[in-house]
Structure formats: C-alpha cells, structure tokens
Design a protein around this motif. Structure first.
Motif, PDB file in Angstrom:
ATOM      1  N   ALA A 168       0.831  -1.203   0.000  1.00  0.00           N
ATOM      2  CA  ALA A 168       0.000   0.000   0.000  1.00  0.00           C
ATOM      3  C   ALA A 168       0.867   1.254   0.000  1.00  0.00           C
ATOM      4  O   ALA A 168       0.588   2.216  -0.719  1.00  0.00           O
ATOM      5  CB  ALA A 168      -0.935   0.000   1.202  1.00  0.00           C
ATOM      6  N   ASN A 169       1.932   1.238   0.788  1.00  0.00           N
ATOM      7  CA  ASN A 169       2.829   2.396   0.824  1.00  0.00           C
ATOM      8  C   ASN A 169       3.575   2.562  -0.495  1.00  0.00           C
ATOM      9  O   ASN A 169       3.812   3.688  -0.938  1.00  0.00           O
ATOM     10  CB  ASN A 169       3.827   2.268   1.983  1.00  0.00           C
ATOM     11  N   LEU A 170       3.929   1.455  -1.139  1.00  0.00           N
ATOM     12  CA  LEU A 170       4.582   1.520  -2.445  1.00  0.00           C
ATOM     13  C   LEU A 170       3.665   2.204  -3.463  1.00  0.00           C
ATOM     14  O   LEU A 170       4.072   3.115  -4.179  1.00  0.00           O
ATOM     15  CB  LEU A 170       4.963   0.117  -2.910  1.00  0.00           C
ATOM     16  N   ALA A 171       2.403   1.769  -3.483  1.00  0.00           N
ATOM     17  CA  ALA A 171       1.428   2.379  -4.398  1.00  0.00           C
ATOM     18  C   ALA A 171       1.216   3.855  -4.076  1.00  0.00           C
ATOM     19  O   ALA A 171       1.135   4.698  -4.974  1.00  0.00           O
ATOM     20  CB  ALA A 171       0.108   1.625  -4.315  1.00  0.00           C
ATOM     21  N   ALA A 210      10.053   0.794   0.265  1.00  0.00           N
ATOM     22  CA  ALA A 210       9.431  -0.517   0.480  1.00  0.00           C
ATOM     23  C   ALA A 210      10.427  -1.479   1.117  1.00  0.00           C
ATOM     24  O   ALA A 210      10.077  -2.226   2.040  1.00  0.00           O
ATOM     25  CB  ALA A 210       8.910  -1.070  -0.844  1.00  0.00           C
ATOM     26  N   ALA A 211      11.672  -1.461   0.644  1.00  0.00           N
ATOM     27  CA  ALA A 211      12.697  -2.335   1.218  1.00  0.00           C
ATOM     28  C   ALA A 211      12.934  -1.998   2.692  1.00  0.00           C
ATOM     29  O   ALA A 211      13.083  -2.901   3.531  1.00  0.00           O
ATOM     30  CB  ALA A 211      13.995  -2.221   0.427  1.00  0.00           C
ATOM     31  N   MET A 212      12.955  -0.708   3.011  1.00  0.00           N
ATOM     32  CA  MET A 212      13.137  -0.306   4.405  1.00  0.00           C
ATOM     33  C   MET A 212      11.954  -0.766   5.261  1.00  0.00           C
ATOM     34  O   MET A 212      12.134  -1.263   6.370  1.00  0.00           O
ATOM     35  CB  MET A 212      13.312   1.198   4.523  1.00  0.00           C
ATOM     36  N   ASN A 213      10.735  -0.626   4.733  1.00  0.00           N
ATOM     37  CA  ASN A 213       9.558  -1.066   5.481  1.00  0.00           C
ATOM     38  C   ASN A 213       9.584  -2.576   5.723  1.00  0.00           C
ATOM     39  O   ASN A 213       9.257  -3.039   6.818  1.00  0.00           O
ATOM     40  CB  ASN A 213       8.277  -0.682   4.740  1.00  0.00           C
ATOM     41  N   SER A 239       9.868   8.526  -7.507  1.00  0.00           N
ATOM     42  CA  SER A 239      10.420   7.668  -8.551  1.00  0.00           C
ATOM     43  C   SER A 239      10.290   6.216  -8.107  1.00  0.00           C
ATOM     44  O   SER A 239      10.147   5.928  -6.911  1.00  0.00           O
ATOM     45  CB  SER A 239      11.888   8.005  -8.796  1.00  0.00           C
ATOM     46  N   PHE A 240      10.344   5.300  -9.089  1.00  0.00           N
ATOM     47  CA  PHE A 240      10.219   3.888  -8.721  1.00  0.00           C
ATOM     48  C   PHE A 240      11.358   3.474  -7.801  1.00  0.00           C
ATOM     49  O   PHE A 240      11.157   2.719  -6.857  1.00  0.00           O
ATOM     50  CB  PHE A 240      10.183   2.989  -9.966  1.00  0.00           C
ATOM     51  N   GLY A 241      12.572   3.990  -8.051  1.00  0.00           N
ATOM     52  CA  GLY A 241      13.707   3.657  -7.197  1.00  0.00           C
ATOM     53  C   GLY A 241      13.515   4.119  -5.767  1.00  0.00           C
ATOM     54  O   GLY A 241      13.814   3.392  -4.824  1.00  0.00           O
ATOM     55  N   GLN A 242      13.005   5.331  -5.603  1.00  0.00           N
ATOM     56  CA  GLN A 242      12.764   5.856  -4.261  1.00  0.00           C
ATOM     57  C   GLN A 242      11.656   5.065  -3.571  1.00  0.00           C
ATOM     58  O   GLN A 242      11.775   4.714  -2.396  1.00  0.00           O
ATOM     59  CB  GLN A 242      12.387   7.326  -4.328  1.00  0.00           C
ATOM     60  N   ALA A 243      10.588   4.762  -4.308  1.00  0.00           N
ATOM     61  CA  ALA A 243       9.482   3.996  -3.735  1.00  0.00           C
ATOM     62  C   ALA A 243       9.938   2.583  -3.365  1.00  0.00           C
ATOM     63  O   ALA A 243       9.574   2.059  -2.301  1.00  0.00           O
ATOM     64  CB  ALA A 243       8.315   3.943  -4.722  1.00  0.00           C
TER      65      ALA A 243
END
Length: 91
Positions: A44-47, A63-66, A55-59
């Motif tokens: 949900a946070n990625l979306a 997501a990886a951190m979450n 940017s997709f990289g930042q998102a």
C-alpha cells in the motif's frame, strides 16, 4: 475563492489506511498476522509513494526499508519500538 486543498487523495487514504493497519498490528503477538500486515502495508505504501510522484527507485527503497523494519519487528522486545519508528516515518 481558490481551489480547496484540504481534500484527501486516494493515495493519501491508502497511506492513512496502511499506517492504521501498522498501528493495529503492533497490538498482536501473532507472527502470521504481523507478517501479512507488513507485506500488505508495504504494498500500500509503495502504491501511495508512486501515486504521490516518487520515482520507482525511491518507492522501492522505501518498500525495502519497510520490509526490513517488519522483519526486525519479529525480534522479541524490538517489535514495538520498530513499529513506532515505522509509524513515525509514515506520518
């Protein structure tokens, strides 16, 4: 009169829902519920991040951190503190 900027976008509602789910998951000791909640809220946070223009990289980095914080949450004693830090980041 100017445009009303006080309305919530769909992305805002998704982010709020994810934060609420993380908050509620911090009260359960069930690892399956916590793991499922972590995966769902990360999606949900990625979306939401992408919808807000990240940017997709930042998102993907967020997501990886979450997901990493979710894994740390499985360690007894660190779970609540990790959830608190994750919620602070989201809000």
């Amino acid at each position: 009169m100017g445009k009303n900027t006080n309305t919530l976008t769909t992305a805002d509602k998704i982010a709020i829902g994810a934060a609420a789910a993380d908050f509620l998951a911090s009260f359960t000791a069930n690892p399956i519920a916590n793991g499922t909640g972590t995966i769902l809220t990360t999606g949900a946070n990625l979306a939401s991040d992408i919808s807000h223009g990240a940017s997709f990289g930042q998102a993907a980095g967020n997501a990886a951190m979450n997901l990493g914080m979710g894994l740390i949450g499985f360690i007894p004693g660190l779970g609540t503190a990790t959830k608190a830090k994750k919620l602070k980041k989201i809000l």
